[in-house]
Design an enzyme around this catalytic site. Sequence first.
Site, PDB file in Angstrom:
ATOM      1  N   LYS A   1      -7.954  13.959   4.629  1.00 17.22           N
ATOM      2  CA  LYS A   1      -7.115  12.749   4.604  1.00 17.22           C
ATOM      3  C   LYS A   1      -6.077  12.909   5.710  1.00 17.22           C
ATOM      4  CE  LYS A   1      -6.361  13.780   0.324  1.00 17.22           C
ATOM      5  NZ  LYS A   1      -6.244  12.703  -0.695  1.00 17.22           N
ATOM      6  N   ARG A   2      -5.292  11.859   5.990  1.00 17.67           N
ATOM      7  CA  ARG A   2      -4.246  11.993   7.013  1.00 17.67           C
ATOM      8  C   ARG A   2      -3.341  13.150   6.637  1.00 17.67           C
ATOM      9  NH1 ARG A   2      -3.444   8.067  11.170  1.00 17.67           N
ATOM     10  NH2 ARG A   2      -1.703   9.413  11.653  1.00 17.67           N
TER      11      ARG A   2
ATOM     12  N   THR B   1      -8.435   6.664  -1.805  1.00 14.36           N
ATOM     13  CA  THR B   1      -9.808   6.128  -1.911  1.00 14.36           C
ATOM     14  C   THR B   1     -10.821   7.246  -1.654  1.00 14.36           C
ATOM     15  OG1 THR B   1      -9.456   5.363   0.359  1.00 14.36           O
ATOM     16  CG2 THR B   1      -9.372   3.699  -1.370  1.00 14.36           C
TER      17      THR B   1
ATOM     18  N   HIS C   1       0.801  -1.228   0.000  1.00 12.16           N
ATOM     19  CA  HIS C   1       0.000   0.000   0.000  1.00 12.16           C
ATOM     20  C   HIS C   1       0.831   1.274   0.000  1.00 12.16           C
ATOM     21  CE1 HIS C   1      -3.929  -1.961   0.943  1.00 12.16           C
ATOM     22  NE2 HIS C   1      -3.143  -2.853   1.493  1.00 12.16           N
TER      23      HIS C   1
ATOM     24  N   LYS D   1     -14.635   8.467  -3.385  1.00 14.61           N
ATOM     25  CA  LYS D   1     -15.852   8.783  -2.639  1.00 14.61           C
ATOM     26  C   LYS D   1     -16.400  10.150  -3.057  1.00 14.61           C
ATOM     27  CE  LYS D   1     -13.891   5.977   1.041  1.00 14.61           C
ATOM     28  NZ  LYS D   1     -12.995   5.979   2.230  1.00 14.61           N
TER      29      LYS D   1
ATOM     30  N   LYS E   1       0.980  14.555   0.897  1.00 15.88           N
ATOM     31  CA  LYS E   1      -0.419  14.822   0.512  1.00 15.88           C
ATOM     32  C   LYS E   1      -0.626  16.332   0.295  1.00 15.88           C
ATOM     33  CE  LYS E   1      -2.035  10.706   3.034  1.00 15.88           C
ATOM     34  NZ  LYS E   1      -2.866   9.910   2.119  1.00 15.88           N
TER      35      LYS E   1
HETATM   36  C1  26W Z   1       4.509   1.078   9.823  1.00 17.61           C
HETATM   37  C2  26W Z   1       3.585   2.237   9.848  1.00 17.61           C
HETATM   38  C3  26W Z   1       2.590   2.186   8.728  1.00 17.61           C
HETATM   39  C4  26W Z   1       1.232   2.075   9.015  1.00 17.61           C
HETATM   40  C5  26W Z   1       0.309   2.062   7.977  1.00 17.61           C
HETATM   41  C6  26W Z   1       3.023   2.267   7.425  1.00 17.61           C
HETATM   42  C7  26W Z   1       2.087   2.256   6.368  1.00 17.61           C
HETATM   43  C8  26W Z   1       0.756   2.146   6.682  1.00 17.61           C
HETATM   44  C9  26W Z   1      -0.292   2.098   5.592  1.00 17.61           C
HETATM   45  C10 26W Z   1       0.138   1.243   4.470  1.00 17.61           C
HETATM   46  C11 26W Z   1      -0.528   3.450   5.086  1.00 17.61           C
HETATM   47  C12 26W Z   1      -1.790   3.531   4.267  1.00 17.61           C
HETATM   48  O1  26W Z   1      -2.855   3.590   4.801  1.00 17.61           O
HETATM   49  N1  26W Z   1      -1.588   3.581   2.939  1.00 17.61           N
HETATM   50  C13 26W Z   1      -2.688   3.973   2.099  1.00 17.61           C
HETATM   51  O2  26W Z   1      -3.378   2.782   1.686  1.00 17.61           O
HETATM   52  C14 26W Z   1      -4.533   3.130   0.908  1.00 17.61           C
HETATM   53  C15 26W Z   1      -5.293   1.837   0.616  1.00 17.61           C
HETATM   54  O3  26W Z   1      -4.618   1.079  -0.322  1.00 17.61           O
HETATM   55  C16 26W Z   1      -4.146   3.877  -0.363  1.00 17.61           C
HETATM   56  O4  26W Z   1      -5.305   4.240  -1.056  1.00 17.61           O
HETATM   57  C17 26W Z   1      -3.319   5.105  -0.033  1.00 17.61           C
HETATM   58  O5  26W Z   1      -2.838   5.694  -1.217  1.00 17.61           O
HETATM   59  C18 26W Z   1      -2.151   4.727   0.869  1.00 17.61           C
HETATM   60  O6  26W Z   1      -1.448   5.878   1.316  1.00 17.61           O
END
Ligand code: 26W
Length: 807
Positions: free
Chosen positions: A542-543, A650, A354, A654, A548
């Site tokens: 978004k975060r 995503t 992701h 929406k 971003k």
């Molecule tokens: C280790 C810390 C950590 C925690 C969560 C690293 C990375 C993450 C996630 C992968 C971050 C995340 O939410 N990524 C998002 O995933 C979405 C679903 O696929 C995508 O639509 C977003 O572009 C992506 O930033």
Amino acid sequence: MLRDKEKFKYLFIDRIETMYGISMEESTDIEKYIALSSLVKDHIYRNWVNTQKRYNDADAKEMYYFSIEFLPGKQLGKNLINLGLKSICNKALNDLDIKLEDLEIIENDPALGSGGLGRLGSAFLDSLAAGEYPGNGCSIRYKYGLFKQKIIDGEQVEVLDNWLEHGNVWEVRKPNKAVEVKFYGDIDFEEIDGEMKIDHINYETVLAVPYDMPVTGYKNETVNTLRLFNAEPIEDIDYTLLSGKETKLALDYEKSVKGISDSLYPDDSNYEGKILRLKQQYFLVSAGLQTIFKRFINKGGKVSDIPNKLAIHINDTHPSLAIPELMRLLMDENGLGWDEAWSIVIKTISYTNHTILPEALEKWNIGMFGEVLPRIYMIVEEIDKRFKMVLIEEYGSDSSKVKDMAILDEDQIHMAHLAIIGSYSVNGVAAIHTEILKTKVMSNFYEFFPEKFNNKTNGITHRRWLLKSNPSLTKLVTESIGDKWIKNPEELSNLMKFKDDSSFKEKLMKSKKENKILLGNVIKDKYGILVDEESIFDVHVKRMHEYKRQLLNAFNIMDMYFRIKDNPDLDVVPRTFMFGGKAAPGYFMAKRVINLINTMAEVINNDKDIKDKIKIIFLDGYDVTLAERIFPATDVSEQISTASKEASGTGNMKFMLNGALTIGTLDGANIEIQEAVGDDNFFKFGLTVEEVLKYYDSGGYDAWEVYNNNYNLKRVIDSLIDGSMFGAKDKFKVIYDTLLHHNDQYFVLEDFEEYKRAQGEVDKKFRDKSAWYKSSIINIANAGKFSSDRTIKEYVDDIWNIREVSK
Ligand code: 26W
């Protein structure tokens, strides 16, 4: 039972009386909410039992989606819609002078996720149940969800999210399905009649108790399961019997055990090698696989048949310990040899990536890992050793590929490498993202395992993001093209015949206005700020993260402000700029940007010269439920990430589904949205992925040069330190320095002018309502392909190979 209004009323009143021993009139909204939910739950639980029975009778292959995060949102409203009980419930409660939405407010969002990854997992579970596929979720029952965000004096403050304060009426505790998870200890080798027997001794045991939540399908009788594990001490400790030293030990044990499922790590893009996070990851996969395994064996399943009967999916690398854990279960607890076990694992596990952000890629320290998980470390070491042999065979021992693809390298364990080597499928979440994985981030692995790599562009569940959260648009769409779109979202394309239909546009405009007024009321009640529903609702939710580029949005607003100050008669369509999003507590820059936006709002919202042409609101506590309010009310969707950084996004989908027009870079799924709606219906701007990657590869970008050659941009950047806007000098010096002294890593300055141009086109087009709403219709009509129903169909057919099991 519940499909008759009078019966519904009787059962509801009866449930309050039998649950609380009080009359309905005396009951609080919390008691009414719990009574109503428990009534609906009973209905669901019967379908739950039958669904399980159906899967067993069909001896169906089942898929388990392991994710350290899920963001399911509120359940009552969704379950009422999926059971087809929403309107009868509304009528019954109205007769009793109760407003359903007043009860829905009671329910806490299970904030068991930090952003896109978690929400995607929940959309997938919804689409699996809607498709009658045997697909279940597996995660941790965090006692405290992602922190609640408060904005105090313009700064983010984190508050504990006690989402279980009213308990969770939807879950059922299953103590008899509890399993033990082992940490620490030593590995003992014993030669027994020629066989090397591996024994894990002196370990600390944690009890993993499952709490199951039903996942209802849309108007079908399918109910799948989201299993959340709670960490508990192996047995209750009677402290009265213990000595001082024993008491301390017992207290430490209890604390360390409970800590495992206490709270979700709030970071969504920055890997921190914390022991507790590693214990959470192993706790999840060991508990999940043990309960799945037990059920499989109890059903008479043959271990060798696992790849045909079970699909295990890991949502990013966080659950990738499933690979060595399944090896351990097969070898240590089922007596298989290495090769036999490995051949099962690599036909059972599949992995989704992701993010490409280097700081998000997990690399555990070998020392810490080996101490916490001694047996698992042995297995990972063996996987690495054997793969290195294969690579040396292929490329020779001096090839850099051996080191580049190693799981164990220096003193780190590269979890993405383990995930790729141990999975039969590796997918990205949007076409461009998968290309970048293949050609850049994982190119060596793509060369070695081309057959594993595939793309699965993300999706969203239109049942929550249109049917549930936008009733006025839902009504208009269904009146115009029927309701087949709910089960088959591609049917939305039938709306294309209305793109030049002025009466349809009128109705769409009316629906959008209604939703803008609803959101306006929320903002008035919460912030006391009046927003003009005739203004453009321009939304960036978004975060908070530098890639971003909430900063780019803020800079354009500051430029607009200065230009209106220059010329108060500047002809701009009034804009209401809304921001929302949490910053990871330790993410300093993201918090500076939250403060910048709130400080700008203070200055601009109260500046008479601006005459309300600009309003800025930072909506605190952005979560699934607030999002359900925001998307229906939005005109402009901000998707302005530095190209190549947003894997998919995503939220963009929406907004599109709710008729907002996107201003965005050609990044992640924006590219596929722009391809679907065409140039005229998408405001694109900025560097492309190729251009960004070229700058990263061969340099050549000079932020100072851009700054010095753009008067308006320079004025904006200088205002961060010269007090021209914020009074205090150096108020945002750290932002100034990051951009100019650290060469603007995310090309905010480079894309400023292009972004400004695109925002100018937004202003121009919004004045032509007919043109604007034609584009809005074209966006809604083309949103069907971004439903998670399409995404899940691709996962089901191309990766998991499971079949729907309908009644
Ligand atoms: C280790 C810390 C950590 C925690 C969560 C690293 C990375 C993450 C996630 C992968 C971050 C995340 O939410 N990524 C998002 O995933 C979405 C679903 O696929 C995508 O639509 C977003 O572009 C992506 O930033």
